[in-house]
Design an enzyme around this catalytic site. Sequence first.
Site, short mmCIF file in Angstrom:
data_model
loop_
_atom_site.label_atom_id
_atom_site.label_comp_id
_atom_site.label_asym_id
_atom_site.label_seq_id
_atom_site.Cartn_x
_atom_site.Cartn_y
_atom_site.Cartn_z
N ARG A 125 -1.35 13.45 0.77
CA ARG A 125 -0.93 12.60 -0.24
C ARG A 125 -1.98 12.42 -1.30
NH1 ARG A 125 -0.79 7.13 -1.10
NH2 ARG A 125 0.35 6.60 -2.81
N HIS A 180 -1.37 6.94 -10.14
CA HIS A 180 -2.21 5.97 -9.28
C HIS A 180 -3.26 5.36 -10.19
CE1 HIS A 180 -3.35 5.49 -4.87
NE2 HIS A 180 -3.94 4.72 -5.65
N GLU A 209 1.83 1.41 -6.10
CA GLU A 209 1.67 -0.15 -6.02
C GLU A 209 1.74 -0.73 -7.18
OE1 GLU A 209 -1.41 -0.19 -1.94
OE2 GLU A 209 -2.12 -0.25 -4.11
N ASN A 262 2.84 0.94 1.17
CA ASN A 262 1.55 0.85 1.65
C ASN A 262 1.32 -0.29 2.53
OD1 ASN A 262 1.19 3.18 0.27
ND2 ASN A 262 0.20 2.43 -1.53
N TYR A 282 -1.22 -2.64 4.99
CA TYR A 282 -2.45 -2.82 5.49
C TYR A 282 -2.67 -4.09 6.18
CZ TYR A 282 -4.51 0.68 2.53
OH TYR A 282 -4.57 2.06 1.87
N GLU A 300 0.44 4.50 2.95
CA GLU A 300 -1.00 4.23 3.16
C GLU A 300 -1.17 3.17 4.53
OE1 GLU A 300 -3.22 2.70 -0.22
OE2 GLU A 300 -2.37 4.16 -1.43
#
Length: 552
Positions: A137, A182, A228, A369, A371, A442
């Site tokens: 990606r 991005h 995002e 994404n 985390y 991600e």
Amino acid sequence: MENATTKNYIPFPELEFAESEKSSNSKTARGRPGMASEAAARLLLLLSAHQLFFSCASAVDRSQFPSSNFLFGTSTSAYQIEGGYLEGNKGTSNWDVYTHKQGTIRGGSNGDTAADHYHRYMEDIELMHSLGVNSYRFSIAWTRILPRGRFGDVNPDGVAFYNAIIDALWQKGIQPFVTIFHYDIPHELDERYGGWLSPEIQKDFGYFAEVCFKMFGDRVKFWTTINEPNLLTKFSYMDGWYPPCRCSKPFGNCAFGNSSIEPYIVAHNMILSHANAVSIYRNNYQGKQGGQIGITVSARWYEPFRNTTVDLLAVQRAISFNAPWFLDPIILGDYPPEMRQMLGANLPNFTSKEKRKLQATKLDFIGLNHYTTVYLKDCIFSPCAVDPIDGDARVVSLAERDGVLIGEPTGTPYFYDVPHGMEKVVMHYKQRYNNTPTYITENGYAQASNHSMAANDFINDAGRIHYIRGYLTFLASAIRKGADIRGYFVWSLLDDFEWTSGYTQRYGLYHVDFKTQKRTPKLSAGWYRKFLKGSLLTRKSRNGSQPQHYTA
């Protein structure tokens, strides 16, 4: 701002840095017994960690994920790794301009060279191939393809660069998974009409997307329109951390901006820009190219600080102000009701024509994404410090409850290792969006870094192995419970330029010496390789008795 440094509050990244650097320096400044003994001790530690982590890695293995068409890969983005500033007739982006201003980036760094992927992409693709990933990606720098947006010509040098990457990936059996936008936008669009604040951006984004489809779509089967947008909008137009650095009190004290209005105008334009790009792809390219298109959102998970009605409602509000801020209009046709209730006239309305366009441009997949997970506390009925990420939902995020952290800290001050959050966030969006196909675009772990540290300080990244293994374990559990997960991408292949944090956070499976550009595999690269090859599975010992783990 003064409350951002209290013990429980997840602080602004800027406020945490001085303490993180101090901590890192103190660790590396301790007495050194001598280079030979230090090297021996480091080697012993590395070998011990190798045995420990490879032997316990069977908590999750490749066989727990779909065998057919499931993507395992790594993620990067153009500005964060490419470098090649203005080479190949590239135009100037917002990040080129911003990072060249004094005091904007920790350590005074910028992405002019970054990991020099612009010159070393063949080497980096070979690294991917050695890992055994089947997808990569990456994003396309808007200013490499259209240096001046739609106000200039397509740049053949930029097209050739990405053609070379895409062709080299296919030669190694690696599927390109491409992000169109991005974070980096042509600076000229900000100057001409205010960038994402203006509806004009919808024309520019549609034009950029169509050029990408036309030039690369015969070999790119996975597109994400925007990365995002729910974070970028807040960081740029609510907190003023990212360019164009617009905000107002209580979120920040910028020279320009309105934190109560502008984030929602920008989001509205991003949603309609996404819809425009999807419409172009659906009508002109998807049928003959056979690809899929979606969007990637940041997806933190939240736990109530206390098991009270107000904190449980706070979690619901925070979720609505997070990924559903974008996904609800795109998939369900309008903003979440919690946002309508709290923001009132500050939240734009979709016209009937726009709603029809959203209805006609359903996405093919969602990119998440993920985390970390945080505790949430209500701020409607209790006074709170201003939360820079979730404050517009009238909540505050906390890392600690009753003196116990929610998870092990990572090198990013506001990210904690909370693996069960992966399953919870996936299952929530499975239910909310009728099990729309989803990719984890991600997921990764940072090591704190400073200029005095060397490669050997990062190679034994046991914390990253523990983190990835835990999150994959809970992702596998979500799949067993019916979640339509179709891929997983580690952030990141390489240590890179981490936006306003510069080079102070290292997410890579491969260490990059930014002075020499030497790539060195970390222990996690070996773990990921063995995971993908299935060599972390248990096997019977030679005498057929107890199963043992592969350790080499």
